[in-house]
Design a protein around this motif. Structure first.
Motif, PDB file in Angstrom:
ATOM      1  N   VAL A  66      94.377 -60.697  -4.377  1.00  0.00           N
ATOM      2  CA  VAL A  66      94.986 -61.828  -3.667  1.00  0.00           C
ATOM      3  C   VAL A  66      94.531 -61.847  -2.213  1.00  0.00           C
ATOM      4  O   VAL A  66      94.162 -62.909  -1.672  1.00  0.00           O
ATOM      5  N   ILE A  67      94.532 -60.679  -1.572  1.00  0.00           N
ATOM      6  CA  ILE A  67      94.092 -60.590  -0.173  1.00  0.00           C
ATOM      7  C   ILE A  67      92.625 -60.981  -0.047  1.00  0.00           C
ATOM      8  O   ILE A  67      92.229 -61.750   0.851  1.00  0.00           O
ATOM      9  N   ILE A  68      91.792 -60.473  -0.941  1.00  0.00           N
ATOM     10  CA  ILE A  68      90.353 -60.756  -0.877  1.00  0.00           C
ATOM     11  C   ILE A  68      90.073 -62.243  -1.069  1.00  0.00           C
ATOM     12  O   ILE A  68      89.289 -62.844  -0.319  1.00  0.00           O
ATOM     13  N   THR A  69      90.712 -62.865  -2.066  1.00  0.00           N
ATOM     14  CA  THR A  69      90.489 -64.303  -2.301  1.00  0.00           C
ATOM     15  C   THR A  69      90.992 -65.136  -1.123  1.00  0.00           C
ATOM     16  O   THR A  69      90.419 -66.184  -0.813  1.00  0.00           O
ATOM     17  N   THR A  70      92.038 -64.656  -0.478  1.00  0.00           N
ATOM     18  CA  THR A  70      92.577 -65.371   0.687  1.00  0.00           C
ATOM     19  C   THR A  70      91.599 -65.307   1.865  1.00  0.00           C
ATOM     20  O   THR A  70      91.393 -66.302   2.556  1.00  0.00           O
ATOM     21  N   VAL A  71      90.984 -64.138   2.063  1.00  0.00           N
ATOM     22  CA  VAL A  71      90.075 -63.955   3.196  1.00  0.00           C
ATOM     23  C   VAL A  71      88.760 -64.720   2.999  1.00  0.00           C
ATOM     24  O   VAL A  71      88.207 -65.266   3.960  1.00  0.00           O
ATOM     25  N   VAL A  72      88.260 -64.783   1.764  1.00  0.00           N
ATOM     26  CA  VAL A  72      86.951 -65.417   1.545  1.00  0.00           C
ATOM     27  C   VAL A  72      87.032 -66.941   1.482  1.00  0.00           C
ATOM     28  O   VAL A  72      86.011 -67.618   1.654  1.00  0.00           O
ATOM     29  N   THR A  73      88.218 -67.492   1.252  1.00  0.00           N
ATOM     30  CA  THR A  73      88.335 -68.942   1.078  1.00  0.00           C
ATOM     31  C   THR A  73      87.923 -69.751   2.315  1.00  0.00           C
ATOM     32  O   THR A  73      87.124 -70.690   2.194  1.00  0.00           O
ATOM     33  N   PRO A  74      88.444 -69.455   3.531  1.00  0.00           N
ATOM     34  CA  PRO A  74      88.069 -70.274   4.690  1.00  0.00           C
ATOM     35  C   PRO A  74      86.570 -70.337   4.973  1.00  0.00           C
ATOM     36  O   PRO A  74      86.025 -71.429   5.159  1.00  0.00           O
ATOM     37  N   PRO A  75      85.844 -69.182   5.013  1.00  0.00           N
ATOM     38  CA  PRO A  75      84.403 -69.291   5.266  1.00  0.00           C
ATOM     39  C   PRO A  75      83.645 -70.025   4.170  1.00  0.00           C
ATOM     40  O   PRO A  75      82.672 -70.736   4.453  1.00  0.00           O
ATOM     41  N   MET A  76      84.072 -69.874   2.909  1.00  0.00           N
ATOM     42  CA  MET A  76      83.431 -70.611   1.816  1.00  0.00           C
ATOM     43  C   MET A  76      83.612 -72.113   2.015  1.00  0.00           C
ATOM     44  O   MET A  76      82.662 -72.892   1.881  1.00  0.00           O
ATOM     45  N   MET A  77      84.822 -72.510   2.343  1.00  0.00           N
ATOM     46  CA  MET A  77      85.100 -73.926   2.556  1.00  0.00           C
ATOM     47  C   MET A  77      84.268 -74.483   3.708  1.00  0.00           C
ATOM     48  O   MET A  77      83.696 -75.575   3.602  1.00  0.00           O
ATOM     49  N   LYS A  78      84.215 -73.735   4.797  1.00  0.00           N
ATOM     50  CA  LYS A  78      83.469 -74.217   5.964  1.00  0.00           C
ATOM     51  C   LYS A  78      82.001 -74.393   5.615  1.00  0.00           C
ATOM     52  O   LYS A  78      81.375 -75.385   6.002  1.00  0.00           O
ATOM     53  N   TRP A  79      81.434 -73.468   4.892  1.00  0.00           N
ATOM     54  CA  TRP A  79      80.021 -73.533   4.528  1.00  0.00           C
ATOM     55  C   TRP A  79      79.717 -74.808   3.736  1.00  0.00           C
ATOM     56  O   TRP A  79      78.787 -75.550   4.072  1.00  0.00           O
ATOM     57  N   ILE A  97      86.849 -68.865  15.792  1.00  0.00           N
ATOM     58  CA  ILE A  97      86.188 -70.150  16.015  1.00  0.00           C
ATOM     59  C   ILE A  97      84.869 -69.959  16.760  1.00  0.00           C
ATOM     60  O   ILE A  97      83.855 -70.604  16.454  1.00  0.00           O
ATOM     61  N   LYS A  98      84.853 -69.059  17.752  1.00  0.00           N
ATOM     62  CA  LYS A  98      83.633 -68.790  18.508  1.00  0.00           C
ATOM     63  C   LYS A  98      82.526 -68.230  17.621  1.00  0.00           C
ATOM     64  O   LYS A  98      81.337 -68.429  17.877  1.00  0.00           O
ATOM     65  N   PHE A  99      82.921 -67.511  16.563  1.00  0.00           N
ATOM     66  CA  PHE A  99      81.936 -66.965  15.624  1.00  0.00           C
ATOM     67  C   PHE A  99      81.625 -67.943  14.493  1.00  0.00           C
ATOM     68  O   PHE A  99      80.993 -67.587  13.501  1.00  0.00           O
ATOM     69  N   GLY A 100      82.105 -69.188  14.641  1.00  0.00           N
ATOM     70  CA  GLY A 100      81.780 -70.226  13.671  1.00  0.00           C
ATOM     71  C   GLY A 100      82.615 -70.220  12.418  1.00  0.00           C
ATOM     72  O   GLY A 100      82.225 -70.799  11.398  1.00  0.00           O
TER      73      GLY A 100
END
Length: 384
Positions: A358-371, A21-24
Motif C-alpha cells: 500500500v505504501i509503495i503504490t501510494t508513493v509511485v502514483t504521483p510521479p507516474m501521473m505527472k509523467w 516541486i523543485k525536483f519536478g
C-alpha cells in the motif's frame, strides 16, 4: 506534545512539498516521504496516535469534499460510460491476476480470491491532489478517474462481502450490504437535490459568524458518516457532499474557505501521516513477497484501468495517466486487508507485506501521473 508534533508536521510537510516541486514532482510525494522520515521507521520523532489519525481522516475527507466542489457535473455525467469501463476493467485485471498469484504462492482457493480482491481496491485521495497540481481535476480524464473510484469502491466491497460469506465473516450479508449501498446513493442524491440547497439557504441566515462554512462542513461530515455507516468509503460521501454544494450559490465561498482550512492544517497532516504510520519492521524477511505483490499491484491497475480508458476513446497518454491514477491502494486496501486478517483469509506475514505494498503504490502514483499527463500535454502542444 501533540501541539509540537502538529507544528513539526505542518512545517516539514510544506518544506518537503516545495522541495518535491523543485525536483519536478508533485508536492504530495515530498509530504509522504517526510512523514516516513519523521516516523518510527527512520528518525522516530513522531509516532502514530489516535489524535493524529483523526486529523488525518478529517484531512482526506476535506480533500475529497474539495474535489466534489470542483467537479463539473455536466462533465461528470458525460464521463459515466468511461468511468464504468475504467472502474470495471481496473477491477477485473487485478482480481484474476491476483488470484493466479495466490495460487502460485500455494494459498487456498478462497485466500487466492481474497488476494485478488485486495489488489482490486483503489483510493484516489492521493491522485486527487496530484490532479489538482497538474490542472487535470476538471478535465474528462479527472472526472473519469473520480467516477471510476466510486464504482471501484462499491463493487470491491460487494465482492468482499461475497467472499466473507464463505468463511462466516461475522454477520455480513451480501443482500443487506447491496441494499444499504443502493439506499445510500439513492437517498444521498435526493438529499443533494432537494435538501442541501434548503439547508444552505436557511442555516446560513443564522445571526452568528461563518454560518456558510459551518453549514457546509456539517453537510460534508454527515454525508461522510452516512457513507461509512452503509459500507461505502467516507471519502465517497464527502465527494458527493461537495458535488451537492457545488450546485448552490455558495459554491465559491465554501471552496475558498474550506481550501484555506484544509491545506493549512488537515491535508498536510493526512499526507504526512501516511508516511508516519508506515511500518517497515521485518520488511527484509518478506522482501520477495513485497516486490512480487508491488509489481503486480502497480501493473494490474495500470494496465487494467489504462486499457479501459483506451477502450473508452482516450488517447494513449491520457489512458496511461488514468491507469496510473488508479494505482494507489490507500486506506481502502488497508480496510480490506484488515478484514481479511480478522477472518483468517490472510496470514500475519501477508498482512504485513500488504501494508508495505500500500505504501509503495501510494508513493509511485504521483510521479507516474505527472509523467503521463505531462506527456499528454506536450503531445497536444505539438499537434496545435
Amino acid at each position: 506534545m501533540f501541539i509540537l508534533q502538529l507544528a513539526l508536521i505542518i512545517f516539514a510537510a510544506k518544506l518537503a512539498g516545495s522541495l518535491s516541486i523543485k525536483f519536478g514532482q508533485p508536492s504530495v510525494l515530498g509530504e509522504i516521504i517526510v512523514g516516513i522520515l519523521l516516523g518510527p521507521s527512520v528518525f522516530g520523532l513522531i509516532s502514530a496516535s489516535d489524535t493524529l489519525s483523526t486529523f488525518s481522516i478529517i484531512g482526506v475527507i476535506l480533500l475529497m469534499f474539495i474535489a466534489g466542489l470542483e467537479t463539473d457535473l455536466d462533465e461528470f455525467k458525460r464521463s459515466g460510460k468511461s468511468s464504468t469501463i475504467v472502474g470495471f476493467s481496473g477491477i477485473i485485471v487485478p482480481l484474476f491476476l491476483g488470484y493466479l498469484a495466490g495460487a502460485i504462492m500455494d494459498l487456498t482457493n478462497l485466500q487466492s480470491w481474497f488476494l485478488g480482491v485486495m489488489l482490486s481496491a483503489t483510493s484516489v485521495s492521493i491522485s486527487v491532489q496530484t490532479l489538482k497540481e497538474l490542472n487535470q481535476l476538471k478535465t474528462p480524464e479527472g472526472t473519469t478517474i473520480l467516477g471510476a473510484a466510486v464504482i471501484d469502491d462499491v463493487v470491491v466491497m460487494i465482492i468482499l462481502a461475497f467472499l466473507m460469506s464463505f468463511v462466516g465473516g461475522g454477520d455480513i450479508s451480501l443482500t443487506t450490504l447491496v441494499i444499504k449501498k443502493v439506499l445510500f446513493f439513492a437517498v444521498a442524491i435526493v438529499i443533494a437535490w432537494k435538501v442541501v440547497p434548503w439547508v444552505m439557504n436557511h442555516f446560513t441566515k443564522l445571526p452568528v459568524s461563518e454560518t456558510v462554512i459551518s453549514t457546509a462542513l456539517f453537510i460534508c461530515f454527515v454525508y461522510s458518516f452516512a457513507a461509512e455507516y452503509t459500507g461505502v468509503a467516507n471519502i465517497i460521501g464527502a465527494y458527493i457532499a461537495g458535488i451537492a454544494i457545488s450546485l448552490t450559490k455558495f459554491k465559491h465561498e465554501v471552496f475558498e474557505k474550506v481550501e484555506t482550512i484544509s491545506y493549512s492544517i488537515f491535508v498536510p497532516v493526512f499526507f504526512a501521516y501516511i508516511g508516519i504510520s508506515a511500518e517497515f519492521t521485518g520488511i527484509l524477511d518478506h522482501l520477495g513477497t513485497i516486490i512480487l505483490l508491488s509489481v503486480l499491484a502497480i501493473l494490474t491497475k495500470f494496465v487494467g484501468a489504462g486499457l479501459g480508458a483506451k477502450l473508452s476513446g482516450f488517447g494513449w497518454n491520457s489512458s496511461m495517466g488514468i491507469g496510473s491514477a488508479m494505482v494507489s491502494r490507500g486506506e481502502v486496501a488497508l480496510i480490506v486487508a484488515t478484514m481479511g486478517l480478522s477472518a483468517n483469509l490472510i496470514t500475519q506475514d501477508l498482512y504485513a507485506s500488504s501494508i508495505a505494498v500500500v505504501i509503495i503504490t501510494t508513493v509511485v502514483t504521483p510521479p507516474m501521473m505527472k509523467w503521463f499527463f505531462q506527456s499528454k500535454n506536450q503531445t497536444q502542444l505539438v499537434r496545435n
